[in-house]
Design a protein around this motif. Structure first.
Motif, mmCIF file in Angstrom:
data_model
loop_
_atom_site.group_PDB
_atom_site.id
_atom_site.type_symbol
_atom_site.label_atom_id
_atom_site.label_comp_id
_atom_site.label_asym_id
_atom_site.label_seq_id
_atom_site.Cartn_x
_atom_site.Cartn_y
_atom_site.Cartn_z
ATOM 1 N N GLU A 174 0.835 -1.260 -0.031
ATOM 2 C CA GLU A 174 0.072 -0.133 -0.046
ATOM 3 C C GLU A 174 0.999 1.452 -0.017
ATOM 4 O OE1 GLU A 174 -3.316 0.281 -0.369
ATOM 5 O OE2 GLU A 174 -3.357 -1.853 -0.341
ATOM 6 N N LEU A 175 1.825 1.138 0.917
ATOM 7 C CA LEU A 175 2.743 2.517 0.984
ATOM 8 C C LEU A 175 3.274 2.763 -0.450
ATOM 9 C CD1 LEU A 175 4.317 2.209 4.437
ATOM 10 C CD2 LEU A 175 2.750 3.835 3.538
ATOM 11 N N GLY A 176 4.151 1.429 -1.123
ATOM 12 C CA GLY A 176 4.807 1.533 -2.173
ATOM 13 C C GLY A 176 4.076 1.859 -3.399
ATOM 14 N N ASP A 177 2.601 1.596 -3.491
ATOM 15 C CA ASP A 177 1.828 2.107 -4.425
ATOM 16 C C ASP A 177 1.586 3.716 -4.340
ATOM 17 O OD1 ASP A 177 1.247 -0.290 -5.139
ATOM 18 O OD2 ASP A 177 -0.796 -0.861 -4.383
ATOM 19 N N SER A 178 1.714 4.193 -3.267
ATOM 20 C CA SER A 178 1.637 5.569 -3.147
ATOM 21 C C SER A 178 3.185 6.240 -3.257
ATOM 22 C CB SER A 178 0.907 6.053 -1.464
ATOM 23 O OG SER A 178 -0.302 5.502 -1.530
ATOM 24 N N GLY A 179 4.150 5.715 -3.363
ATOM 25 C CA GLY A 179 5.662 6.061 -3.565
ATOM 26 C C GLY A 179 6.335 6.447 -2.209
ATOM 27 N N VAL A 180 5.693 5.491 -1.199
ATOM 28 C CA VAL A 180 6.273 5.911 0.385
ATOM 29 C C VAL A 180 7.070 4.292 0.436
ATOM 30 C CG1 VAL A 180 5.807 6.090 2.627
ATOM 31 C CG2 VAL A 180 4.438 7.304 0.813
ATOM 32 N N ALA A 181 8.212 4.518 0.991
ATOM 33 C CA ALA A 181 9.130 3.419 1.406
ATOM 34 C C ALA A 181 8.770 3.016 2.505
ATOM 35 C CB ALA A 181 10.685 3.907 1.151
ATOM 36 N N LEU A 182 9.024 1.851 3.023
ATOM 37 C CA LEU A 182 8.810 1.138 4.407
ATOM 38 C C LEU A 182 10.322 0.589 4.728
ATOM 39 C CD1 LEU A 182 7.131 0.337 6.564
ATOM 40 C CD2 LEU A 182 6.679 -1.877 5.432
ATOM 41 N N HIS A 183 10.772 1.009 5.771
ATOM 42 C CA HIS A 183 11.754 0.541 6.507
ATOM 43 C C HIS A 183 11.657 -0.185 7.827
ATOM 44 C CE1 HIS A 183 16.279 0.261 7.273
ATOM 45 N NE2 HIS A 183 15.783 0.536 8.815
ATOM 46 N N VAL A 184 12.061 -1.310 7.988
ATOM 47 C CA VAL A 184 11.548 -2.473 8.908
ATOM 48 C C VAL A 184 12.662 -2.797 9.737
ATOM 49 C CG1 VAL A 184 10.390 -4.589 9.697
ATOM 50 C CG2 VAL A 184 9.785 -3.184 7.657
ATOM 51 N N TRP A 185 12.859 -2.244 10.967
ATOM 52 C CA TRP A 185 14.057 -2.586 11.809
ATOM 53 C C TRP A 185 13.921 -3.692 12.598
ATOM 54 C CZ3 TRP A 185 18.039 0.945 11.709
ATOM 55 C CH2 TRP A 185 17.915 2.055 11.265
ATOM 56 N N PRO A 186 15.161 -4.482 12.774
ATOM 57 C CA PRO A 186 15.233 -5.628 13.595
ATOM 58 C C PRO A 186 14.309 -5.235 14.937
ATOM 59 C CG PRO A 186 17.128 -5.031 12.842
ATOM 60 C CD PRO A 186 16.521 -3.909 12.595
ATOM 61 N N SER A 187 13.758 -6.412 15.515
ATOM 62 C CA SER A 187 13.255 -6.316 16.637
ATOM 63 C C SER A 187 14.231 -6.333 17.895
ATOM 64 C CB SER A 187 12.196 -7.335 16.862
ATOM 65 O OG SER A 187 11.552 -7.502 18.239
ATOM 66 N N THR A 188 13.990 -5.856 19.138
ATOM 67 C CA THR A 188 14.797 -5.787 20.092
ATOM 68 C C THR A 188 14.016 -6.877 21.275
ATOM 69 O OG1 THR A 188 13.573 -4.203 21.262
ATOM 70 C CG2 THR A 188 15.649 -3.725 20.144
#
Length: 109
Positions: free
Chosen positions: A76-90
């Motif tokens: 959904e974000l990609g379709d709007s041109g927005v990148a998603l960055h997922v950080w590792p869990s602590t």
């Protein structure tokens, strides 16, 4: 939180305390905490659009449907041109071995 059965007074107090701490930390850096209610993907996409965000960052989820939610959010974000960055869990993704002692976490602000 209430609908999920996590509305015990001590949990509510802990959540309010942590969210207040996070908001104060973000404000010192020129930002602020946005709290929304509703389906995660819809609400994150709405906030990203309202803020004209180029990127959304989140911690990786460790519960059952988190991977599917991340995939939907990325699309959904990609379709709007927005990148998603997922950080590792602590957080551990599985229980500690028996006899490992209590778990501890640290939050810095």
């Amino acid at each position: 939180m209430c609908a999920a059965g996590f509305d015990a007074p001590n949990r509510q107090a802990f959540l309010v305390d942590r969210l207040s701490h996070l908001d104060a930390s973000l404000r010192r850096r020129g930002g602020y905490l946005v709290a929304r209610a509703g389906p995660v993907v819809r609400e994150v996409c709405a906030v990203a659009a309202e803020c004209e965000a180029a990127e959304v960052q989140m911690a990786v989820g460790v519960i059952g449907n988190a991977h599917h939610r991340e995939e939907r959010l990325r699309k959904e974000l990609g379709d709007s041109g927005v990148a998603l960055h997922v950080w590792p869990s602590t957080c551990p993704s599985r229980p500690a071995p028996s006899g490992a002692g209590p778990s501890r976490s640290t939050t810095t602000g």
